[in-house]
Design a protein around this motif. Sequence first.
Motif, PDB file in Angstrom:
ATOM      1  N   ARG A 139     -65.435 -32.784 -26.703  1.00 56.58           N
ATOM      2  CA  ARG A 139     -64.120 -33.159 -26.171  1.00 56.58           C
ATOM      3  C   ARG A 139     -63.207 -31.942 -25.952  1.00 56.58           C
ATOM      4  N   LEU A 140     -63.477 -30.889 -26.689  1.00 58.90           N
ATOM      5  CA  LEU A 140     -62.539 -29.764 -26.664  1.00 58.90           C
ATOM      6  C   LEU A 140     -62.912 -28.753 -25.574  1.00 58.90           C
ATOM      7  N   ARG A 144     -59.549 -30.406 -20.766  1.00 58.13           N
ATOM      8  CA  ARG A 144     -58.742 -31.336 -21.563  1.00 58.13           C
ATOM      9  C   ARG A 144     -57.575 -30.641 -22.243  1.00 58.13           C
ATOM     10  N   VAL A 146     -54.033 -29.325 -21.955  1.00 59.73           N
ATOM     11  CA  VAL A 146     -52.913 -29.437 -21.028  1.00 59.73           C
ATOM     12  C   VAL A 146     -52.051 -28.177 -21.147  1.00 59.73           C
ATOM     13  N   GLY A 179     -52.502 -27.429 -35.984  1.00 62.31           N
ATOM     14  CA  GLY A 179     -52.438 -28.506 -34.990  1.00 62.31           C
ATOM     15  C   GLY A 179     -51.858 -28.111 -33.648  1.00 62.31           C
ATOM     16  N   GLY A 181     -53.636 -26.242 -31.276  1.00 59.99           N
ATOM     17  CA  GLY A 181     -54.630 -26.060 -30.215  1.00 59.99           C
ATOM     18  C   GLY A 181     -55.518 -24.829 -30.332  1.00 59.99           C
ATOM     19  N   HIS A 184     -59.126 -25.932 -30.427  1.00 56.52           N
ATOM     20  CA  HIS A 184     -59.428 -26.464 -29.099  1.00 56.52           C
ATOM     21  C   HIS A 184     -59.783 -25.322 -28.139  1.00 56.52           C
ATOM     22  N   ILE A 335     -49.382 -30.921 -32.343  1.00 62.52           N
ATOM     23  CA  ILE A 335     -50.079 -31.846 -31.437  1.00 62.52           C
ATOM     24  C   ILE A 335     -50.971 -32.807 -32.217  1.00 62.52           C
ATOM     25  N   ARG A 336     -51.442 -32.362 -33.361  1.00 65.48           N
ATOM     26  CA  ARG A 336     -52.290 -33.261 -34.140  1.00 65.48           C
ATOM     27  C   ARG A 336     -51.492 -34.483 -34.584  1.00 65.48           C
ATOM     28  N   GLU A 339     -51.112 -36.814 -31.783  1.00 66.69           N
ATOM     29  CA  GLU A 339     -52.338 -37.577 -31.587  1.00 66.69           C
ATOM     30  C   GLU A 339     -52.398 -38.765 -32.552  1.00 66.69           C
TER      31      GLU A 339
HETATM   32  P1  ADP Z   1     -55.365 -25.981 -34.608  1.00 64.23           P
HETATM   33  O1  ADP Z   1     -56.770 -25.456 -34.587  1.00 64.23           O
HETATM   34  O2  ADP Z   1     -54.381 -25.044 -33.994  1.00 64.23           O
HETATM   35  O3  ADP Z   1     -54.929 -26.463 -35.950  1.00 64.23           O
HETATM   36  P2  ADP Z   1     -56.446 -28.032 -32.882  1.00 64.23           P
HETATM   37  O4  ADP Z   1     -57.059 -27.169 -31.832  1.00 64.23           O
HETATM   38  O5  ADP Z   1     -57.371 -28.670 -33.846  1.00 64.23           O
HETATM   39  O6  ADP Z   1     -55.300 -27.254 -33.669  1.00 64.23           O
HETATM   40  O7  ADP Z   1     -55.560 -29.138 -32.152  1.00 64.23           O
HETATM   41  C1  ADP Z   1     -55.187 -30.363 -32.755  1.00 64.23           C
HETATM   42  C2  ADP Z   1     -55.369 -31.502 -31.771  1.00 64.23           C
HETATM   43  O8  ADP Z   1     -54.435 -31.386 -30.715  1.00 64.23           O
HETATM   44  C3  ADP Z   1     -56.739 -31.498 -31.142  1.00 64.23           C
HETATM   45  O9  ADP Z   1     -57.177 -32.823 -31.010  1.00 64.23           O
HETATM   46  C4  ADP Z   1     -56.501 -30.877 -29.782  1.00 64.23           C
HETATM   47  O10 ADP Z   1     -57.421 -31.357 -28.843  1.00 64.23           O
HETATM   48  C5  ADP Z   1     -55.091 -31.320 -29.457  1.00 64.23           C
HETATM   49  N1  ADP Z   1     -54.353 -30.370 -28.621  1.00 64.23           N
HETATM   50  C6  ADP Z   1     -53.679 -29.286 -29.028  1.00 64.23           C
HETATM   51  N2  ADP Z   1     -53.098 -28.652 -27.996  1.00 64.23           N
HETATM   52  C7  ADP Z   1     -53.415 -29.373 -26.893  1.00 64.23           C
HETATM   53  C8  ADP Z   1     -53.107 -29.252 -25.496  1.00 64.23           C
HETATM   54  N3  ADP Z   1     -52.335 -28.272 -25.027  1.00 64.23           N
HETATM   55  N4  ADP Z   1     -53.610 -30.179 -24.656  1.00 64.23           N
HETATM   56  C9  ADP Z   1     -54.361 -31.193 -25.130  1.00 64.23           C
HETATM   57  N5  ADP Z   1     -54.680 -31.374 -26.403  1.00 64.23           N
HETATM   58  C10 ADP Z   1     -54.222 -30.483 -27.299  1.00 64.23           C
END
Ligand code: ADP
Length: 477
Positions: A139-140, A144, A146, A179, A181, A184, A335-336, A339
């Motif tokens: 998924r990452l 996907r 944004v 959280g 990205g 991701h 963002i987490r 979600e």
């Molecule tokens: P981190 O590693 O910085 O703690 P993650 O990469 O695990 O954060 O991101 C947390 C969630 O938010 C994931 O599900 C990710 O897909 C989503 N997410 C974060 N930024 C974005 C973005 N710009 N667009 C879409 N989804 C995002």
Amino acid sequence: MNPEEIWNAALNQLEIQLDRGNFDTWLRGAVFLNIETGEDAAPLFVVGVRNSFAVDMLQNRLYRTVRRILSDVYGCTVELRFEVYKSAPHAEVPVMDQDMPPMFRFLSQQDTSAPAVPLHQQVMPPERPGIPESELNPRLTFDRFVVGGANNLTYSAAMAVADNPASVYNPLLIYGGVGLGKTHLLHAIAHRCRAKNLRVIYIPSEAFINDLVNAIRQRTTAMFRDKYRSVDVLLVDDIQFIAGKESTQEEFFHTFNALYTFNKQIILACDRHPRELDQLEDRLRSRFEGGLVMDVQLPELETRIAIVESWAQERGVRIPRSVSEMIAQRSRSNIRELEGLFTQIVAKSRLSAQPMNMSAAEAVLERFEQPRNHARQRRAITLPQVLQSTAQHHELGLKDLIGKRRTGRINHARQIAMYLARELTEASLPQIGEALGGRSHTTVLHGYNKVAELMEADDMFRYELLALREKLLKGDE
Ligand code: ADP
Ligand code: MG
């Protein structure tokens, strides 16, 4: 939604609301097994967890929290029973989070249910097999992710590195809060590089550390080196965890140099800027900073709305702009969390078979905020409370804790107090040192790290410490 989806949505929510240690230790990988419904009894969810230790902990300490959140998602009060899960490993793969660190994936696949095994062997298996290489979450991807103003540059840098590994920015280090990205983007780079048939390893630094420890124990360090030094692209996530771990830093330093010298790409993610990493060797720090250092930030409102709408599209749900706006506005930390809110609101509308509208979303948001406020209140713990409870728990006097004596037992308790004080109170390191009889902030940091390390290495110790912490938070000591 079927009961399994409901459980998974609740688990999502729990991940956001519990602290990471608690969630990872007891709940990660917990699977829905069954639901028992009776005429006039509340529905009973049967949930499978990895060993009887976790059953005990969940039944006794976390029951109310888990039940409250599951009830919220389900829409009425439910009961819960936890059982040791002993089905074939394959059966659990679909419900497991792709993001789960390999160690937990391994632990949760273990059958620890056999009653004949004594408890201490159940929680501390004598030999842990090597950790499989981390997989990527499909998924990452870049598609996907944004892009909005705040993370535009970082996104472009990630794309540039994925398109031209080892020729534009090496290393690329992405840092920022939880959280936002980072993981991701790392996965997205890894996908793109794999698509070009490059040899890619993505690994969270905890797994790298574990892999190294195992290699040393099994005398396979040569293989370990070959593995990490023969890739085209190495991505190490959450690199902050190598701070304070000397032999890992040593090994990583050489891995880094070997890759760099042969023009291979290195990409790192860190929860803060490398200069803010205490206990990172200078030679590593300067290498980390020697390439391109980019940050991720909370995207502005418009981008957050776009993110919510992209999730809605992905899952095939219709969400009015007013609702996505409300979710995006309400969630200001990461963002987490966004979600989590989105998942709950979708779950709610599916369950009630009602279209998503402002008032339904409003109701979910209300409930979402309550536990958070509650958590904040619970955190109002003072230094004296920490010292008092720690002393009492170790059958020591307060005088021992803040005094000069340094016997093993007293020192150990003192370090636990340092750890808990830093975790639970707002006090700074110097303030904690002061309260503990005028000790320096480096002593406090050292004590904190010692305990943090022990927590990772020793399940029994972690269990005991979590119990003490829980007691403090409940205020019954
Ligand atoms: P981190 O590693 O910085 O703690 P993650 O990469 O695990 O954060 O991101 C947390 C969630 O938010 C994931 O599900 C990710 O897909 C989503 N997410 C974060 N930024 C974005 C973005 N710009 N667009 C879409 N989804 C995002
Ligand atoms: Mg991450």
